[in-house]
Scaffold this active site. Structure first.
Site, short mmCIF file in Angstrom:
data_model
loop_
_atom_site.label_atom_id
_atom_site.label_comp_id
_atom_site.label_asym_id
_atom_site.label_seq_id
_atom_site.Cartn_x
_atom_site.Cartn_y
_atom_site.Cartn_z
N ASP A 47 0.86 -1.18 0.00
CA ASP A 47 0.00 0.00 0.00
C ASP A 47 0.90 1.23 0.00
O ASP A 47 2.06 1.15 0.40
CB ASP A 47 -0.90 0.00 1.24
CG ASP A 47 -2.16 0.85 1.05
OD1 ASP A 47 -3.23 0.28 0.77
OD2 ASP A 47 -2.06 2.09 1.16
N ASP A 74 3.92 2.74 -4.09
CA ASP A 74 3.05 3.67 -4.82
C ASP A 74 3.02 3.18 -6.26
O ASP A 74 4.05 3.19 -6.95
CB ASP A 74 3.62 5.08 -4.73
CG ASP A 74 2.82 6.11 -5.52
OD1 ASP A 74 1.90 5.71 -6.27
OD2 ASP A 74 3.12 7.31 -5.42
N VAL A 75 1.86 2.73 -6.74
CA VAL A 75 1.79 2.12 -8.07
C VAL A 75 2.01 3.11 -9.20
O VAL A 75 2.13 2.71 -10.37
CB VAL A 75 0.46 1.36 -8.28
CG1 VAL A 75 0.30 0.25 -7.26
CG2 VAL A 75 -0.73 2.31 -8.25
N ASN A 101 -5.20 -4.30 -6.90
CA ASN A 101 -6.39 -3.73 -6.28
C ASN A 101 -6.34 -2.20 -6.22
O ASN A 101 -7.37 -1.56 -5.99
CB ASN A 101 -6.55 -4.30 -4.86
CG ASN A 101 -7.73 -3.72 -4.13
OD1 ASN A 101 -8.87 -3.90 -4.54
ND2 ASN A 101 -7.47 -3.00 -3.04
N TYR A 167 -13.16 7.69 -13.44
CA TYR A 167 -13.06 6.37 -12.81
C TYR A 167 -13.63 5.28 -13.72
O TYR A 167 -13.04 4.21 -13.89
CB TYR A 167 -13.81 6.40 -11.48
CG TYR A 167 -13.69 5.13 -10.66
CD1 TYR A 167 -12.49 4.79 -10.05
CD2 TYR A 167 -14.78 4.30 -10.49
CE1 TYR A 167 -12.38 3.63 -9.28
CE2 TYR A 167 -14.70 3.14 -9.72
CZ TYR A 167 -13.49 2.81 -9.12
OH TYR A 167 -13.39 1.67 -8.36
N LYS A 171 -11.67 2.08 -15.30
CA LYS A 171 -12.08 0.69 -15.05
C LYS A 171 -12.44 -0.03 -16.34
O LYS A 171 -12.18 -1.23 -16.49
CB LYS A 171 -13.24 0.66 -14.07
CG LYS A 171 -12.85 1.06 -12.65
CD LYS A 171 -11.78 0.14 -12.07
CE LYS A 171 -11.58 0.37 -10.57
NZ LYS A 171 -10.54 -0.54 -10.00
N ALA A 200 -18.84 -2.42 -2.12
CA ALA A 200 -18.51 -3.34 -1.04
C ALA A 200 -18.48 -2.54 0.26
O ALA A 200 -17.79 -1.52 0.36
CB ALA A 200 -17.17 -4.01 -1.29
#
Length: 259
Positions: A47, A74-75, A101, A167, A171, A200
């Site tokens: 994360d 950090d992606v 994720n 977003y 996606k 979720a």
């Protein structure tokens, strides 16, 4: 409808080394890490939030001991992504499953959205998935092939929602990327799939979505409620396991909302 508790593990990922990005906090990433541990995997938590990552690692270590390892990543930083994959291999000798994720949302009409907002959401959500997948696939091929990538997409990749253009575009990109990447590496025996949840339930969700909007989204679902994070995590674990050995390039909807 009152949901059941998470099912017991059955060793579906026995001996596998699994990396999970955005695994701190209380959402899907943490639930996926916990599910993979319950299925007997060695899990590398990652994360960008160092404190929350340490807290997540400590909670899971208490239950699963030395099967838990963590590294801040950090992606959006390619060098950090490579360090994550290299760290997992250094700690465990190989990488079997990469679960992407990490994602970033927001709520802004297109007419008010800035270039910076658009770019930031796509950089984390779509390009971050690309960076992590590329690094993982390179390692899996170097190991001699085999392995699994599971990406977290969203039903917003299929349907429209006001204020979510950045977003949703990201996606939808994750879905298309998943299908194409799967064909690129099929000859190496590597599978690439994705899950597409709707909402979720977890504590942080209320910080970004109003209670009224959450209730409206829940009403769209066949069960009339949001999923629990563990309900998404069990599908991810299935895709990561040998039970899904002939599935690749698929996007599995963990929701009644799909094409």
């Amino acid at each position: 409808m009152t949901p059941a508790q998470p099912p017991d593990g059955h060793g579906l990922l026995e001996g596998k080394v699994v990396v999970v990005t955005a695994a701190a906090g209380t959402g899907i990433g943490y639930a996926v890490a916990e599910r993979c541990l319950a299925e007997s995997a060695h899990v590398v938590l990652s994360d960008s939030h160092e404190r929350r990552l340490a807290e997540a690692r400590d909670r899971l270590t208490e239950a699963y001991g030395k099967k838990v390892w963590s590294l801040v990543c950090d992606v959006t930083d390619e060098s950090a992504v490579h360090a994550l994959v290299d760290g997992a291999v250094s700690a465990h000798g190989r990488l079997d499953v990469m679960i992407n994720n990490a994602g970033l949302g927001g709520n802004r009409p297109v007419t008010e959205m800035t270039d910076e907002e658009w770019s930031r959401v796509l950089d984390v959500t779509l390009t971050g998935t690309f960076r992590c997948t590329r690094a993982a696939l390179t390692q899996m091929i170097a190991q001699g092939g085999g392995g699994v990538v599971v990406n977290n997409a969203s039903v917003l990749g299929w349907r429209a929602q006001a204020g979510q253009a950045h977003y949703a575009a990201a996606k939808a990109g994750v879905m298309a990327f998943t299908r194409c990447a799967a064909l690129d590496v099929a000859a190496h025996g590597i599978r690439v799939n994705a899950v597409a949840p709707s909402i979720a339930t977890h504590p942080f969700l209320a910080k970004v979505i109003s209670e009224e909007e959450l209730a409206g989204l829940a009403r769209r679902e066949a069960f009339g409620r949001a999923a629990w994070p563990w309900e998404v995590a069990t599908v991810v674990a299935f895709l990561a396991s040998d039970y899904a050995s002939y599935l690749t390039g698929e996007v599995i909807s963990v929701s009644s909302q799909h094409p």
